[in-house]
Design an enzyme around this catalytic site. Structure first.
Site, PDB file in Angstrom:
ATOM      1  N   HIS A  73      -4.340  -8.843   3.594  1.00 47.78           N
ATOM      2  CA  HIS A  73      -5.636  -8.478   3.823  1.00 47.78           C
ATOM      3  C   HIS A  73      -6.114  -9.293   5.380  1.00 47.78           C
ATOM      4  O   HIS A  73      -5.454 -10.555   5.556  1.00 47.78           O
ATOM      5  CB  HIS A  73      -6.392  -9.154   2.817  1.00 47.78           C
ATOM      6  CG  HIS A  73      -6.582  -8.223   1.609  1.00 47.78           C
ATOM      7  ND1 HIS A  73      -6.809  -8.799   0.439  1.00 47.78           N
ATOM      8  CD2 HIS A  73      -6.267  -6.932   1.644  1.00 47.78           C
ATOM      9  CE1 HIS A  73      -6.787  -7.561  -0.543  1.00 47.78           C
ATOM     10  NE2 HIS A  73      -6.435  -6.550   0.324  1.00 47.78           N
ATOM     11  N   ARG A  77       0.855  -1.129   0.197  1.00 44.54           N
ATOM     12  CA  ARG A  77      -0.096   0.046   0.027  1.00 44.54           C
ATOM     13  C   ARG A  77       0.965   1.235  -0.065  1.00 44.54           C
ATOM     14  O   ARG A  77       2.172   1.208   0.301  1.00 44.54           O
ATOM     15  CB  ARG A  77      -0.530   0.137   1.408  1.00 44.54           C
ATOM     16  CG  ARG A  77      -2.023  -1.009   1.444  1.00 44.54           C
ATOM     17  CD  ARG A  77      -2.777  -1.056   2.648  1.00 44.54           C
ATOM     18  NE  ARG A  77      -3.535  -2.144   2.830  1.00 44.54           N
ATOM     19  CZ  ARG A  77      -3.368  -3.287   3.494  1.00 44.54           C
ATOM     20  NH1 ARG A  77      -2.117  -3.505   4.198  1.00 44.54           N
ATOM     21  NH2 ARG A  77      -4.375  -4.201   3.770  1.00 44.54           N
ATOM     22  N   TYR A 121     -10.106  -9.724  -6.692  1.00 42.90           N
ATOM     23  CA  TYR A 121      -8.995  -9.470  -7.603  1.00 42.90           C
ATOM     24  C   TYR A 121      -9.366 -10.887  -8.634  1.00 42.90           C
ATOM     25  O   TYR A 121      -8.368 -11.131  -9.436  1.00 42.90           O
ATOM     26  CB  TYR A 121      -7.555  -9.617  -7.052  1.00 42.90           C
ATOM     27  CG  TYR A 121      -7.394  -8.091  -6.339  1.00 42.90           C
ATOM     28  CD1 TYR A 121      -7.229  -7.061  -6.842  1.00 42.90           C
ATOM     29  CD2 TYR A 121      -7.309  -8.264  -4.781  1.00 42.90           C
ATOM     30  CE1 TYR A 121      -7.262  -5.856  -6.151  1.00 42.90           C
ATOM     31  CE2 TYR A 121      -7.309  -7.143  -4.021  1.00 42.90           C
ATOM     32  CZ  TYR A 121      -7.110  -5.912  -4.674  1.00 42.90           C
ATOM     33  OH  TYR A 121      -6.846  -4.614  -4.113  1.00 42.90           O
ATOM     34  N   ARG A 145      -1.466  -1.817  -6.778  1.00 46.81           N
ATOM     35  CA  ARG A 145      -1.287  -2.804  -5.958  1.00 46.81           C
ATOM     36  C   ARG A 145      -2.469  -3.827  -6.433  1.00 46.81           C
ATOM     37  O   ARG A 145      -2.326  -5.173  -6.511  1.00 46.81           O
ATOM     38  CB  ARG A 145      -1.938  -2.572  -4.433  1.00 46.81           C
ATOM     39  CG  ARG A 145      -2.260  -3.421  -3.439  1.00 46.81           C
ATOM     40  CD  ARG A 145      -2.512  -2.720  -2.375  1.00 46.81           C
ATOM     41  NE  ARG A 145      -3.304  -3.311  -1.198  1.00 46.81           N
ATOM     42  CZ  ARG A 145      -2.964  -4.232  -0.422  1.00 46.81           C
ATOM     43  NH1 ARG A 145      -1.562  -4.518  -0.325  1.00 46.81           N
ATOM     44  NH2 ARG A 145      -3.665  -4.781   0.426  1.00 46.81           N
ATOM     45  N   LYS A 163      -1.928  -2.602   7.692  1.00 44.30           N
ATOM     46  CA  LYS A 163      -3.083  -2.211   8.567  1.00 44.30           C
ATOM     47  C   LYS A 163      -3.312  -3.130   9.865  1.00 44.30           C
ATOM     48  O   LYS A 163      -2.750  -4.290   9.704  1.00 44.30           O
ATOM     49  CB  LYS A 163      -4.234  -2.362   7.578  1.00 44.30           C
ATOM     50  CG  LYS A 163      -4.411  -1.297   6.647  1.00 44.30           C
ATOM     51  CD  LYS A 163      -6.016  -1.274   6.063  1.00 44.30           C
ATOM     52  CE  LYS A 163      -6.014  -0.093   5.030  1.00 44.30           C
ATOM     53  NZ  LYS A 163      -7.414  -0.147   4.431  1.00 44.30           N
ATOM     54  N   HIS A 168      -2.609   3.325  -6.239  1.00 44.03           N
ATOM     55  CA  HIS A 168      -3.265   2.294  -5.343  1.00 44.03           C
ATOM     56  C   HIS A 168      -3.508   1.098  -6.438  1.00 44.03           C
ATOM     57  O   HIS A 168      -3.533  -0.091  -6.403  1.00 44.03           O
ATOM     58  CB  HIS A 168      -4.535   2.659  -4.810  1.00 44.03           C
ATOM     59  CG  HIS A 168      -5.184   1.474  -3.829  1.00 44.03           C
ATOM     60  ND1 HIS A 168      -4.224   1.029  -2.645  1.00 44.03           N
ATOM     61  CD2 HIS A 168      -5.933   0.626  -3.714  1.00 44.03           C
ATOM     62  CE1 HIS A 168      -4.787   0.156  -2.031  1.00 44.03           C
ATOM     63  NE2 HIS A 168      -5.885  -0.092  -2.559  1.00 44.03           N
TER      64      HIS A 168
END
Length: 311
Positions: free
Chosen positions: A276, A150, A285, A253, A174, A250
């Site tokens: 994730h 990211r 995706y 990614r 994250k 982004h």
């Protein structure tokens, strides 16, 4: 002027919110975005004390934002900001009620295929990287396009996070979670060169950031986004206006995730590489292109006596 008045009126609450976000590990980008949203909300309540605010006032603020044309995602972020603001003040025992809780999120489009570059497009994009800091910028884009980082993760990287001997990169993502990612050989070559060309901080200041600006300071998220925008503009400058895509940093990614899955990588592995929390996020995706749909349908392109069937 009005922002200064609001900051003064709610100074204690805003300071408490800022401390809470910092302690919770929110990124500088999120802190800035949430602070801006909360200031906008505080202006909307027209001087009321925070105890006087009802759910209706929060909904009115969100509705006005939607009337201005903000996206559902932005509306949801503004809601999250106000919700966190009240949540922080409750946890810090400043308030006892959260009028933003229980308000439904706007429904955003689901199963919409992300915009991405195929392998050929990604290679051509990288060839569009130019300028004095080409090696640094190329390394930044490779980390996003060939390792799935990211923008905020690239921004937060420190020199010590890269191990050239083991060819691994430790990424702080994250949810305050670390993940270790193997670095492909071609990416490692550019990354090593970027480290050799890395500018030293001014006046002997210490800077641990892997990527620094021309002043030797950590390269900001905004700078990475601007560099990306400029490079995408060069990448598409010869394309007709109607064929140009709204690419952003982004999207690199997205390109990585799509490329990995099309090469047969396991969905769970791609989830780990992307950082994730839920595999459901990764499944977006698994989209296919129009060309692939056409090729699949061509398998059923058998000759049928259509004229006899309709006569």
């Amino acid at each position: 002027m009005i922002h200064e008045e609001i900051r003064e009126q709610y100074a204690d609450e805003l300071e408490a919110f800022h401390i809470w976000m910092k302690d919770a590990g929110y990124t500088g980008h999120t802190v800035k975005s949430y602070t801006g949203d909360v200031l906008e909300f505080l202006i909307s309540i027209q001087g009321k004390s925070l105890e006087q605010v009802k759910k209706l006032h929060v909904l009115a603020y969100l509705s006005r934002a939607r009337e201005r044309g903000v996206s559902d995602a932005t509306r949801n972020r503004k809601h999250a900001a106000v919700n966190c603001f009240y949540k922080s003040l409750i946890e810090l025992e400043v308030l006892t009620n959260n009028p933003a809780s229980g308000i439904k999120k706007s429904k955003t489009e689901k199963n919409r295929a992300p915009v991405f570059l195929d392998e050929g497009g990604l290679a051509r994009f990288l060839q569009s990287v130019e300028g004095k800091y080409r090696t640094r910028n190329l390394a930044v884009f490779l980390l996003m396009g060939y390792m799935g980082l990211r923008v905020g993760e690239v921004h937060a990287l420190n020199c010590k996070d890269y191990n050239p001997e083991r060819r691994t990169l430790d990424v702080f993502g994250k949810g305050r979670k670390w993940r270790s990612i193997p670095v492909p050989e071609t990416v490692a070559e550019v990354l090593s060169r970027a480290l050799q060309e890395r500018l030293n901080p001014w006046r002997g200041e210490k800077e641990e950031a892997l990527f620094v600006s021309q002043k030797g300071k950590r390269l900001s998220i905004r700078s990475i986004q601007l560099i990306s925008t400029e490079t995408f503009e060069r990448f598409q400058q010869e394309a007709p206006a109607h064929q140009r895509q709204s690419y952003s940093s982004h999207k690199l990614r997205h390109s990585f995730a799509t490329m990995m899955l099309r090469r047969g990588a396991d969905l769970r592995t791609v989830q780990e590489l992307l950082g994730h929390a839920s595999i459901q996020t990764t499944t977006v995706y698994t989209h296919v292109t129009s060309r692939e749909k056409e090729e699949a349908m061509a398998l059923l392109d058998v000759k049928l006596p259509v004229s006899k069937m309709v006569n």
